[in-house]
Design a protein around this motif. Structure first.
Motif, PDB file in Angstrom:
ATOM      1  N   THR A  51       0.949  -1.033   0.219  1.00 43.50           N
ATOM      2  CA  THR A  51      -0.070   0.072   0.098  1.00 43.50           C
ATOM      3  C   THR A  51       0.752   1.194   0.045  1.00 43.50           C
ATOM      4  O   THR A  51       0.723   2.170  -0.727  1.00 43.50           O
ATOM      5  N   GLY A  52       1.900   1.164   0.939  1.00 46.72           N
ATOM      6  CA  GLY A  52       2.721   2.408   0.592  1.00 46.72           C
ATOM      7  C   GLY A  52       3.493   2.769  -0.685  1.00 46.72           C
ATOM      8  O   GLY A  52       3.522   3.783  -1.147  1.00 46.72           O
ATOM      9  N   ALA A  53       3.833   1.679  -1.454  1.00 41.54           N
ATOM     10  CA  ALA A  53       4.303   1.922  -2.802  1.00 41.54           C
ATOM     11  C   ALA A  53       3.251   2.662  -3.641  1.00 41.54           C
ATOM     12  O   ALA A  53       3.634   3.361  -4.480  1.00 41.54           O
ATOM     13  N   ASP A  58       5.186   5.438  -7.714  1.00 46.13           N
ATOM     14  CA  ASP A  58       4.394   5.449  -9.142  1.00 46.13           C
ATOM     15  C   ASP A  58       3.447   4.414  -9.471  1.00 46.13           C
ATOM     16  O   ASP A  58       3.623   3.580  -9.985  1.00 46.13           O
ATOM     17  N   ARG A  59       2.398   4.767  -9.095  1.00 50.04           N
ATOM     18  CA  ARG A  59       1.113   3.656  -9.192  1.00 50.04           C
ATOM     19  C   ARG A  59       1.037   3.304 -10.631  1.00 50.04           C
ATOM     20  O   ARG A  59       0.622   2.282 -10.819  1.00 50.04           O
ATOM     21  N   LEU A  62       3.524   1.017 -11.378  1.00 55.08           N
ATOM     22  CA  LEU A  62       3.109  -0.387 -10.342  1.00 55.08           C
ATOM     23  C   LEU A  62       1.966  -1.097 -10.913  1.00 55.08           C
ATOM     24  O   LEU A  62       2.009  -2.361 -10.786  1.00 55.08           O
ATOM     25  N   LEU A  63       1.281  -0.297 -11.402  1.00 56.19           N
ATOM     26  CA  LEU A  63      -0.363  -1.000 -11.925  1.00 56.19           C
ATOM     27  C   LEU A  63      -0.397  -1.145 -13.151  1.00 56.19           C
ATOM     28  O   LEU A  63      -1.590  -1.629 -13.690  1.00 56.19           O
ATOM     29  N   ALA A  64       0.413  -1.172 -14.014  1.00 58.71           N
ATOM     30  CA  ALA A  64       0.646  -1.230 -15.301  1.00 58.71           C
ATOM     31  C   ALA A  64       0.430  -2.728 -15.920  1.00 58.71           C
ATOM     32  O   ALA A  64       0.951  -3.838 -15.431  1.00 58.71           O
ATOM     33  N   TYR A  65      -0.440  -2.975 -16.722  1.00 53.12           N
ATOM     34  CA  TYR A  65      -0.579  -4.427 -17.324  1.00 53.12           C
ATOM     35  C   TYR A  65      -1.163  -4.196 -18.739  1.00 53.12           C
ATOM     36  O   TYR A  65      -1.713  -3.173 -19.233  1.00 53.12           O
ATOM     37  N   ASP A  66      -0.973  -5.270 -19.794  1.00 53.68           N
ATOM     38  CA  ASP A  66      -1.643  -5.253 -20.796  1.00 53.68           C
ATOM     39  C   ASP A  66      -3.178  -5.983 -20.743  1.00 53.68           C
ATOM     40  O   ASP A  66      -3.439  -6.947 -20.083  1.00 53.68           O
TER      41      ASP A  66
END
Length: 335
Positions: A51-53, A58-59, A62-66
């Motif tokens: 959660t801290g990250a 850089d969310r 961190l949350l990037a996906y195809d």
């Protein structure tokens, strides 16, 4: 091999009959894309993201996906209900299909932050976290745990934990059928030394029949998956898939009644090349993307040649898809 007769688990619209475990440093977006080329149906999980990250980092990265990775679940690590509330909302905003709370990881990192498997000692706090996540998220909120931690490893305590978190709104429990030791064992040893007790996970399903129960831990073959599905709603496989990703090739037919043509290893590599070319244009290092490919020819003639050539050449400056094409040529000469 019989391919029908499995009661598919579809809580929240997600089929959890078979899933690939969240694994730190392994199930990154490149690994998940490769696995999706092999199975169109299996549920994939991200690495654990703290959660801290997400709140302070850089969310977007961190949350990037195809989009091809769907169905895809985000696993969170944390113990603050307010922070988990925020991050569960991020999971919705970024289009994930499920958000999962890590209550099973025993690493030093999670112990320092007092989350992961440490949370099994405080079921009330886990319930608060799940309640906060459920209020924020319109997608399923699930929990991944162990069967116990340290000396707190009785079946009675496990039932108390499940019941407390169930009352907070969690309907799906993914249970690693080993206890964890916070002291004395490394994370690797915690995956191997505590004995597997599948019977406890099966008992949880019997005693909580309205819950969706997914079993995890030490499962390496599809035949084992078949056996577990007689007792529980779903099976999660971890490191075996990373080391032998082609294990998933038959999954869609065996467990989902999806009889599309099985992709060959060669076809998978060629499809992944297109993805790699796009990523190279964004300056993603080739060495990062080839890691999940190393086990693609596991137990096949030429497997060592494949691994060695990629490992020795992918890290060179300016390396591109020609490295993979050459490795494929070398393997093809052996097959």
């Amino acid at each position: 091999m019989e391919t029908t007769g499995y009661s598919q688990s579809t809580l929240g619209g997600l089929n959890r009959t078979l899933s690939v475990a969240p694994m730190m440093d392994w199930t990154d977006r490149h690994c998940r894309y490769l696995l999706r080329l092999i199975s169109q149906q299996v549920l994939l999980y991200t690495e654990m993201v703290t959660t801290g990250a997400l709140i302070h980092g850089d969310r977007d990265r961190l949350l990037a996906y195809d989009n091809a990775e769907h169905p895809l679940a985000l696993q969170l690590g944390g113990s603050d209900p307010k922070e988990l509330d925020q991050c569960a909302q991020m999971a919705v905003d970024y289009g994930f299909d499920e958000v999962n709370l890590n209550v099973g990881c025993p690493s030093d990192r999670v112990q320092f932050g007092r989350f992961g498997v440490c949370l099994m000692k405080t079921p009330g706090l886990v319930a608060e976290c799940v309640a906060a996540m459920s209020r924020a998220a319109s997608i399923p909120v699930t929990v991944k745990s162990r069967i116990g931690v340290d000396e707190q490893d009785s079946y009675e305590l496990l039932c108390q934990f499940i019941d407390k978190v169930r009352q907070a709104g969690c309907k799906t429990f993914i249970i690693h059928a080993r206890k964890a030791w916070l002291q004395g064992l490394s994370p690797k040893e915690n995956r191997e030394i505590p004995p597997l007790r599948y019977e406890l996970v099966r008992a949880i399903k019997q005693d909580f029949p309205n819950l969706e129960v997914v079993i995890n831990g030490g499962i390496t073959t599809l035949e084992e998956v078949q056996g577990h599905l007689k007792w529980v709603d779903g099976v999660m496989i971890g490191r075996e898939v990373y080391h032998n990703p082609y294990l998933l090739a038959n999954v869609d037919q065996w467990f989902y009644g999806d009889f599309h043509p099985l992709p060959t290893r060669y076809e998978i590599v060629m499809a992944f090349l297109s993805y790699i070319e796009r990523q190279l244009m964004s300056n993603t290092p080739l060495s990062v993307m080839i890691r999940p490919m190393l086990g693609l020819f596991q137990r096949q003639p030429g497997a060592k040649i494949w691994r060695r050539y990629l490992s020795e050449n992918a890290h060179h400056s300016g390396s591109g898809v020609k490295v993979i094409r050459e490795a494929l040529r070398l393997v093809s000469g052996v097959l």
